[in-house]
Enzyme design. Sequence first.
Site, PDB file in Angstrom:
ATOM      1  N   LEU A 167       0.398  -1.679   4.853  1.00 25.01           N
ATOM      2  CA  LEU A 167      -0.491  -0.630   5.340  1.00 25.01           C
ATOM      3  C   LEU A 167      -1.423  -1.126   6.441  1.00 25.01           C
ATOM      4  O   LEU A 167      -1.490  -0.544   7.529  1.00 25.01           O
ATOM      5  CB  LEU A 167      -1.308  -0.063   4.175  1.00 25.01           C
ATOM      6  CG  LEU A 167      -2.346   1.000   4.546  1.00 25.01           C
ATOM      7  CD1 LEU A 167      -1.680   2.226   5.137  1.00 25.01           C
ATOM      8  CD2 LEU A 167      -3.195   1.368   3.341  1.00 25.01           C
ATOM      9  N   ALA A 168      -2.185  -2.175   6.179  1.00 27.82           N
ATOM     10  CA  ALA A 168      -3.153  -2.653   7.178  1.00 27.82           C
ATOM     11  C   ALA A 168      -2.452  -3.105   8.451  1.00 27.82           C
ATOM     12  O   ALA A 168      -2.928  -2.836   9.561  1.00 27.82           O
ATOM     13  CB  ALA A 168      -3.986  -3.798   6.600  1.00 27.82           C
ATOM     14  N   ASP A 169      -1.316  -3.775   8.306  1.00 34.17           N
ATOM     15  CA  ASP A 169      -0.554  -4.197   9.486  1.00 34.17           C
ATOM     16  C   ASP A 169      -0.099  -2.986  10.290  1.00 34.17           C
ATOM     17  O   ASP A 169      -0.180  -2.966  11.520  1.00 34.17           O
ATOM     18  CB  ASP A 169       0.658  -5.013   9.058  1.00 34.17           C
ATOM     19  CG  ASP A 169       0.291  -6.408   8.598  1.00 34.17           C
ATOM     20  OD1 ASP A 169       0.210  -7.307   9.445  1.00 34.17           O
ATOM     21  OD2 ASP A 169       0.084  -6.597   7.386  1.00 34.17           O
ATOM     22  N   GLY A 170       0.411  -1.974   9.584  1.00 33.44           N
ATOM     23  CA  GLY A 170       0.924  -0.799  10.273  1.00 33.44           C
ATOM     24  C   GLY A 170      -0.160  -0.028  10.994  1.00 33.44           C
ATOM     25  O   GLY A 170       0.013   0.404  12.146  1.00 33.44           O
ATOM     26  N   ALA A 173      -1.209  -1.978  14.006  1.00 32.82           N
ATOM     27  CA  ALA A 173      -0.186  -1.909  15.052  1.00 32.82           C
ATOM     28  C   ALA A 173      -0.212  -0.579  15.784  1.00 32.82           C
ATOM     29  O   ALA A 173      -0.031  -0.524  17.002  1.00 32.82           O
ATOM     30  CB  ALA A 173       1.190  -2.157  14.443  1.00 32.82           C
TER      31      ALA A 173
END
Length: 398
Positions: A167-170, A173
């Site tokens: 979630l945080a990466d997405g 991004a």
Amino acid sequence: MSARALSGIRVVDAATLAAGPLVATWLGEFGAEVIKVEQPGGGDPLRQWGAQRDGVGLMWKSLGRNKKSVTLDLRKEAGRELLRELARGADVLVVNFRPSTLAKWGFDYESLAAENPGLVLVHVTGFGSGGPNSDRPGFGTLGEAMSGFAHLTGEPDGPPTLPSFMLADGVAALNATYAVMMALYHRDVHGGGGQLIDINLIEPLARLIEQSVLTYDQLGTIPGRTGNRWEISAPRNTYRTKDGRWLAMSGSAPTIAKRALRAIGRPELTEDPRFAEAQQRLRNAAEIDRLMAEWIAERTLEDAMAVFERAEVAAAPVYDAEQLLADPQLRARGTYVDVPDPDLGSMRVQGPVPRMSATPGRVEHLGAAVGEHNDEVYGGLLGLSEDRLRQLRAEGVI
């Protein structure tokens, strides 16, 4: 063939794992040439992430779509010089080195811009540059914890809950991708230069759940976990049906909330002072929730959904992966595409989002083999001789 929105844009993806590479993936779907830089041997650690089939990482296959893979050992000066050479001819460079490493290796924005003033440098880190934690290693899990997301997620008497996906990466991004487009617009339309995009794994997700900060700042209270309920909407929950399935509902708009009450045979409640007005519904959310749960529990998912669809209530079944792929609406839209692949035969992956009428994105191929495009990029693009390529291979640089 449809025009490609980002044709002529070259992206060098020298980041690892999820957030940085996702930026390059999304740019590549819309026509950018993406050169993925990986460590010789094993490649990006993402190749080993998650489910594997016959040793092939499934997540890598999707996230590595449309990218050319080259190998480069950045721990060697010769490798770093090759990356600098790639950066000289790039529009966008994506990295996730720690700030101290960025400076030590000469990839700070000032050094790169001196040789390529139009370069957009995307620097993804766990905590962001500047501040006491800037050089700490960070992953999405830390962002999900420190953003306040985990504190708000889970049952009231349960522990803070982390998502089982990136979630945080997405979210980081997605923020970085639109930042790239703004930077390119500034450069190409307004005649500006390139710039540095500094993004971390905490702030983008924290922005989405800013309400808890606003509440604390103005009211002095700290929102807690409410399970699937939400303090700004009622009814709002997941409900178990008679046949053991699950249904989700949202009454965020007052008209939808009243439709839901009428649909379960309680039209009189739409005039009841406890439920007729939004703030009163929130104060009596537990009672609305009980009424919905009891009504839904007496019906199968199909029967409950039929009633809600006729009444134009915002409700939906809770899908697993199999049901997602079978959904008639998503099938009609071609949300998932079957892409041929030399390792897997073929694989269904989600197509590009969003849909664009004149310059649509597309999946040209899934993730390439480690270093598959070394000769094309180093020999063709950079013009290195065969002797030089042999030397670099012998030295373990590529």
